[in-house]
Design an enzyme around this catalytic site. Sequence first.
Site, PDB file in Angstrom:
ATOM      1  N   GLU A  17     -30.380  -6.250 -15.033  1.00  0.00           N
ATOM      2  CA  GLU A  17     -31.769  -6.088 -14.580  1.00  0.00           C
ATOM      3  C   GLU A  17     -32.699  -7.055 -15.305  1.00  0.00           C
ATOM      4  O   GLU A  17     -32.677  -7.165 -16.524  1.00  0.00           O
ATOM      5  CB  GLU A  17     -32.207  -4.637 -14.843  1.00  0.00           C
ATOM      6  CG  GLU A  17     -33.648  -4.387 -14.421  1.00  0.00           C
ATOM      7  CD  GLU A  17     -34.025  -2.914 -14.491  1.00  0.00           C
ATOM      8  OE1 GLU A  17     -33.238  -2.062 -13.991  1.00  0.00           O
ATOM      9  OE2 GLU A  17     -35.089  -2.608 -15.048  1.00  0.00           O
ATOM     10  N   ALA A  51     -47.014  -2.709 -10.342  1.00  0.00           N
ATOM     11  CA  ALA A  51     -48.186  -2.596  -9.477  1.00  0.00           C
ATOM     12  C   ALA A  51     -49.030  -3.856  -9.681  1.00  0.00           C
ATOM     13  O   ALA A  51     -49.041  -4.428 -10.758  1.00  0.00           O
ATOM     14  CB  ALA A  51     -48.979  -1.363  -9.861  1.00  0.00           C
ATOM     15  N   ALA A 127     -40.114   9.083  -4.012  1.00  0.00           N
ATOM     16  CA  ALA A 127     -39.154   8.023  -3.693  1.00  0.00           C
ATOM     17  C   ALA A 127     -38.306   8.365  -2.467  1.00  0.00           C
ATOM     18  O   ALA A 127     -37.890   7.469  -1.734  1.00  0.00           O
ATOM     19  CB  ALA A 127     -38.264   7.744  -4.911  1.00  0.00           C
TER      20      ALA A 127
HETATM   21  C1  FAD Z   1     -33.104   2.276 -12.638  1.00  0.00           C
HETATM   22  C2  FAD Z   1     -34.609   2.384 -12.764  1.00  0.00           C
HETATM   23  C3  FAD Z   1     -35.403   1.311 -12.374  1.00  0.00           C
HETATM   24  C4  FAD Z   1     -36.807   1.385 -12.460  1.00  0.00           C
HETATM   25  N1  FAD Z   1     -37.563   0.312 -12.089  1.00  0.00           N
HETATM   26  C5  FAD Z   1     -38.915   0.395 -12.085  1.00  0.00           C
HETATM   27  C6  FAD Z   1     -39.722  -0.697 -11.616  1.00  0.00           C
HETATM   28  O1  FAD Z   1     -39.225  -1.759 -11.244  1.00  0.00           O
HETATM   29  N2  FAD Z   1     -41.070  -0.547 -11.616  1.00  0.00           N
HETATM   30  C7  FAD Z   1     -41.675   0.623 -12.050  1.00  0.00           C
HETATM   31  O2  FAD Z   1     -42.908   0.709 -12.017  1.00  0.00           O
HETATM   32  N3  FAD Z   1     -40.941   1.669 -12.498  1.00  0.00           N
HETATM   33  C8  FAD Z   1     -39.581   1.589 -12.526  1.00  0.00           C
HETATM   34  N4  FAD Z   1     -38.816   2.660 -12.965  1.00  0.00           N
HETATM   35  C9  FAD Z   1     -39.501   3.861 -13.473  1.00  0.00           C
HETATM   36  C10 FAD Z   1     -39.843   4.871 -12.338  1.00  0.00           C
HETATM   37  O3  FAD Z   1     -40.773   4.289 -11.460  1.00  0.00           O
HETATM   38  C11 FAD Z   1     -40.438   6.117 -12.987  1.00  0.00           C
HETATM   39  O4  FAD Z   1     -39.460   6.797 -13.735  1.00  0.00           O
HETATM   40  C12 FAD Z   1     -41.204   7.064 -12.075  1.00  0.00           C
HETATM   41  O5  FAD Z   1     -41.961   7.955 -12.913  1.00  0.00           O
HETATM   42  C13 FAD Z   1     -40.358   7.932 -11.143  1.00  0.00           C
HETATM   43  O6  FAD Z   1     -39.800   7.198 -10.135  1.00  0.00           O
HETATM   44  P1  FAD Z   1     -38.665   7.860  -9.182  1.00  0.00           P
HETATM   45  O7  FAD Z   1     -38.342   6.880  -8.168  1.00  0.00           O
HETATM   46  O8  FAD Z   1     -37.580   8.443  -9.987  1.00  0.00           O
HETATM   47  O9  FAD Z   1     -39.546   9.054  -8.539  1.00  0.00           O
HETATM   48  P2  FAD Z   1     -39.168  10.332  -7.684  1.00  0.00           P
HETATM   49  O10 FAD Z   1     -37.740  10.399  -7.360  1.00  0.00           O
HETATM   50  O11 FAD Z   1     -40.152  10.401  -6.567  1.00  0.00           O
HETATM   51  O12 FAD Z   1     -39.460  11.507  -8.727  1.00  0.00           O
HETATM   52  C14 FAD Z   1     -40.714  11.616  -9.416  1.00  0.00           C
HETATM   53  C15 FAD Z   1     -40.914  13.044  -9.897  1.00  0.00           C
HETATM   54  O13 FAD Z   1     -41.198  13.896  -8.769  1.00  0.00           O
HETATM   55  C16 FAD Z   1     -40.189  14.882  -8.583  1.00  0.00           C
HETATM   56  N5  FAD Z   1     -39.869  14.838  -7.136  1.00  0.00           N
HETATM   57  C17 FAD Z   1     -39.160  13.885  -6.483  1.00  0.00           C
HETATM   58  N6  FAD Z   1     -39.116  14.115  -5.159  1.00  0.00           N
HETATM   59  C18 FAD Z   1     -39.826  15.247  -4.955  1.00  0.00           C
HETATM   60  C19 FAD Z   1     -40.158  15.986  -3.786  1.00  0.00           C
HETATM   61  N7  FAD Z   1     -39.759  15.591  -2.565  1.00  0.00           N
HETATM   62  N8  FAD Z   1     -40.911  17.123  -3.947  1.00  0.00           N
HETATM   63  C20 FAD Z   1     -41.329  17.529  -5.180  1.00  0.00           C
HETATM   64  N9  FAD Z   1     -41.042  16.843  -6.313  1.00  0.00           N
HETATM   65  C21 FAD Z   1     -40.304  15.717  -6.216  1.00  0.00           C
HETATM   66  C22 FAD Z   1     -38.998  14.454  -9.445  1.00  0.00           C
HETATM   67  O14 FAD Z   1     -38.263  15.571  -9.921  1.00  0.00           O
HETATM   68  C23 FAD Z   1     -39.694  13.678 -10.561  1.00  0.00           C
HETATM   69  O15 FAD Z   1     -40.156  14.527 -11.582  1.00  0.00           O
HETATM   70  C24 FAD Z   1     -37.416   2.592 -12.935  1.00  0.00           C
HETATM   71  C25 FAD Z   1     -36.607   3.665 -13.365  1.00  0.00           C
HETATM   72  C26 FAD Z   1     -35.221   3.570 -13.287  1.00  0.00           C
HETATM   73  C27 FAD Z   1     -34.363   4.718 -13.761  1.00  0.00           C
END
Ligand code: FAD
Length: 291
Positions: A17, A51, A127
């Site tokens: 990455e 962002a 997500a």
């Molecule tokens: C491999 C990896 C790469 C990353 N790359 C970046 C990057 O390039 N840029 C950046 O800004 N950040 C990045 N991050 C950080 C990430 O954006 C943060 O951890 C963010 O806070 C959560 O993103 P997520 O996609 O896991 O969110 P989600 O999966 O949407 O989860 C967010 C929170 O909401 C809860 N949740 C999820 N879906 C629902 C639903 N349908 N209903 C109710 N609650 C729900 C989850 O339990 C969690 O607590 C990365 C993280 C990882 C592990």
Amino acid sequence: MTLADQYSSDGCAISFELFPPKTAEGINSLCENVERLMQFNPKYFTCTYGAGGSSQRTTLDVLERVKKLTKLPVASHLTCVGSNTDQLCEYLQRATDIGVDYIVALRGDPPKGSTEFSVTDGGLRYANELVDLIRAKFGDLGIAVAGYPEVHQEAVDAKTDLENLKRKVDAGADIVITQLFYDNADFYRFRDDCVAAGINVPIIPGVLPVTNFKQAQRIAGMCKAAIPASLEAEMTRDDAPEHQFRVGVEHARKQTIDLLENGVPGIHYYVLNKSDAAVELLDGLQLAGQP
Ligand SMILES: Cc1cc2nc3c(=O)[nH]c(=O)nc-3n(C[C@H](O)[C@H](O)[C@H](O)COP(=O)(O)OP(=O)(O)OC[C@H]3O[C@@H](n4cnc5c(N)ncnc54)[C@H](O)[C@@H]3O)c2cc1C
């Protein structure tokens, strides 16, 4: 090759990455490091997404350069922060046009200064909705989503967090890449819980070779990844940069060897645009595609 297929053969498939550098020198140094990392036969490179317009453009610029240089598949991270669905689709179209193969589909963190994520007008909240959008409109792109061995910081509890991860996989994600962790026991527990919850895609551990203790603390705070007491004691025993580098790399190497022994299909390395630590920690290890 599809993203899931990268993990279907024997051996451990590795990926690296990167993040968008701020300067031209940064891009040049990134390219030199990418060329050094090629000795480990990575399956693909990813580039993070922030962002704000300029860094989003740079994500695609970096991936275009890396793809040309390596001829390997590349993955763009993409978050829901600050974009409505039309803007997300425009980005996905640009990514497709330059040959991006996979998307790491994320919600994103709250922007600097805010403590809570807020949905952009006409945008997405979680997500799993981004995975839905990509599957509906850009069906050929491979999709990775994020998983949290130590539980996402905003999650109600571990069980709910896992249910939310399953929602992303059910929406069509091909693989899960985990947040970094320093204690493999956290990963193995998470992997078992994923299997028990019916998450049947490859779960790829994310490993960061920390190279100094301040960095380890900063990252641990951001990602909620606990630093084991033994690693902290060993790192803080001596302030010398060479000592801290050696201890951090040795820890990541031990993590890697243990993960290989425990049959992981792949490892994703957070290399932060560098190659020195990865070259030391991967030296001589048996990875997929190595002679
Ligand atoms: C491999 C990896 C790469 C990353 N790359 C970046 C990057 O390039 N840029 C950046 O800004 N950040 C990045 N991050 C950080 C990430 O954006 C943060 O951890 C963010 O806070 C959560 O993103 P997520 O996609 O896991 O969110 P989600 O999966 O949407 O989860 C967010 C929170 O909401 C809860 N949740 C999820 N879906 C629902 C639903 N349908 N209903 C109710 N609650 C729900 C989850 O339990 C969690 O607590 C990365 C993280 C990882 C592990």
